[in-house]
Design an enzyme around this catalytic site. Structure first.
Site: not given
Ligand code: DOR
Ligand code: ZN
Length: 336
Positions: A12, A15-16, A253, A241, A131, A40
């Site tokens: 899981h 990698l952006r 998050a 992030h 999720h 995502n």
């Molecule tokens: O903390 C998280 N960050 N939980 C997630 O489900 C997504 C992830 C993110 O893409 O930053």
């Molecule tokens: Zn995740």
């Protein structure tokens, strides 16, 4: 002392794209033979052409290091033809409840309507990664969602379901009940509780979804992982992030754990006196449940201490500034 792992996998991983992808991918490629790539992105990966482009970008970002991106498609209504075309190029579909976490706005708003696509996944033997959180009170979200997992497991008994990043004792209990369910566990949820996030000064680097829970929950996760549950798979959920999105009003998050993943796992397993079980957690269990054979890539760890840098580019990593006892073999780390 050294430890050789046979093709470790991160089941899981975020990698952006673009610059962030190029910054973070090498840390995963240095430690793992492959990883399950989350879809995502700002524009979710929800079509085969987008998935192919993203896969190529990931491989390019890993440079000379071999790394297999096991791609996922963002869950939406797909036709049978679309899924049939995608089947050989994906490891599964990733389902997000709408708006539940970072860039999940296009996720599922009405669970009464997912049955048709889920039935196709079962028929075509494509795993469903989930999720699993409701929009309820933050500490109860995972527990409240467990009924959905049970419904999925019972209604689609041949579907392989992965409960992503479980954090509660109750989720471990659900895993025990259904052979067609596996679960990923992160490094940070094996280590922290809500107290570490918000019990003292607020720690944005530890803020993630699902939020870290209670000591009892953490203990249940540790027990299940360290005793070698065969359907628990390591998935870092490393989710970078930039600092300005973490240290601000409205902290994003995500815990960026990729640079420390394997060394810290070795330390935890050693402390729990079960280092011999690390290999199954980071590779064997995933191979078995997903029925994958990653390209052979031995990864060595050595018992040589190092200090985690304060910053990797614009991102602060999990355990920044702390000393870890294990490092990647050949990384040139020495006693600090
Ligand atoms: O903390 C998280 N960050 N939980 C997630 O489900 C997504 C992830 C993110 O893409 O930053
Ligand atoms: Zn995740």
């Amino acid at each position: 002392m050294t430890l050789l792992l046979d093709s470790p996998l991160d089941m899981h991983l975020h990698l952006r794209e673009q610059e962030m992808l190029r910054l973070v991918a090498p840390f995963s490629a240095a430690q793992f033979a492959g990883g399950v790539i989350m879809p995502n992105l700002v524009q979710p990966v929800d079509s085969l052409p987008r998935l192919r482009d993203y896969r190529a970008a990931i491989i390019a970002a890993c440079g000379p290091e071999p790394f297999t991106p096991y791609m996922t498609l963002f869950f939406r209504d797909y036709s049978r033809a679309e899924l049939l075309a995608a089947r050989d190029e994906v490891i599964g579909l990733k389902l997000y409840p709408a708006g539940i976490t970072t860039q999940s706005e296009a996720g599922v708003a009405d669970f009464d309507r997912i049955g048709t696509t889920v039935a196709l996944l079962e028929e075509l033997d494509i795993p469903l990664l989930v999720h699993g959180e409701t929009a309820g009170f933050v500490m109860d979200r995972e527990r409240e969602f467990l009924a959905v997992y049970q419904w999925l497991a019972e209604t689609f008994p041949r579907l392989r379901i992965v409960m992503e990043h479980i954090t509660t004792a109750e989720a471990v209990a659900v895993l025990e009940r259904y052979d067609n369910i596996a679960a990923t566990v992160t490094l940070h949820h094996l280590m922290i509780t809500l107290d570490d996030v918000a019990g003292g000064l607020l720690q944005p680097d530890l803020f993630c979804k699902p939020i870290a829970k209670t000591p009892r929950d953490r203990e249940a996760l540790r027990q299940a992982v360290f005793r070698g549950h065969p359907r628990l798979l390591f998935g870092s959920d490393s989710a970078p992030h930039p600092r300005d999105k973490k240290e601000c009003c409205g902290c994003a998050a995500g815990v960026f754990s990729a640079p420390v993943a394997l060394p810290m796992l070795a330390q935890l397993f050693e402390e729990a006196d079960c280092l011999e079980r690390l290999s199954a957690f980071v590779s064997g269990n995933a191979r078995q449940f997903y029925r994958i054979t990653p390209p052979q890539k031995p990864v060595g760890l050595q018992r040589a201490a190092w200090r985690v840098p304060e910053l990797y580019g614009s991102v602060r990593a999990f355990l920044a500034g702390q000393e870890l006892r294990w490092s990647l073999a050949g990384s040139g780390e020495a006693k600090v």
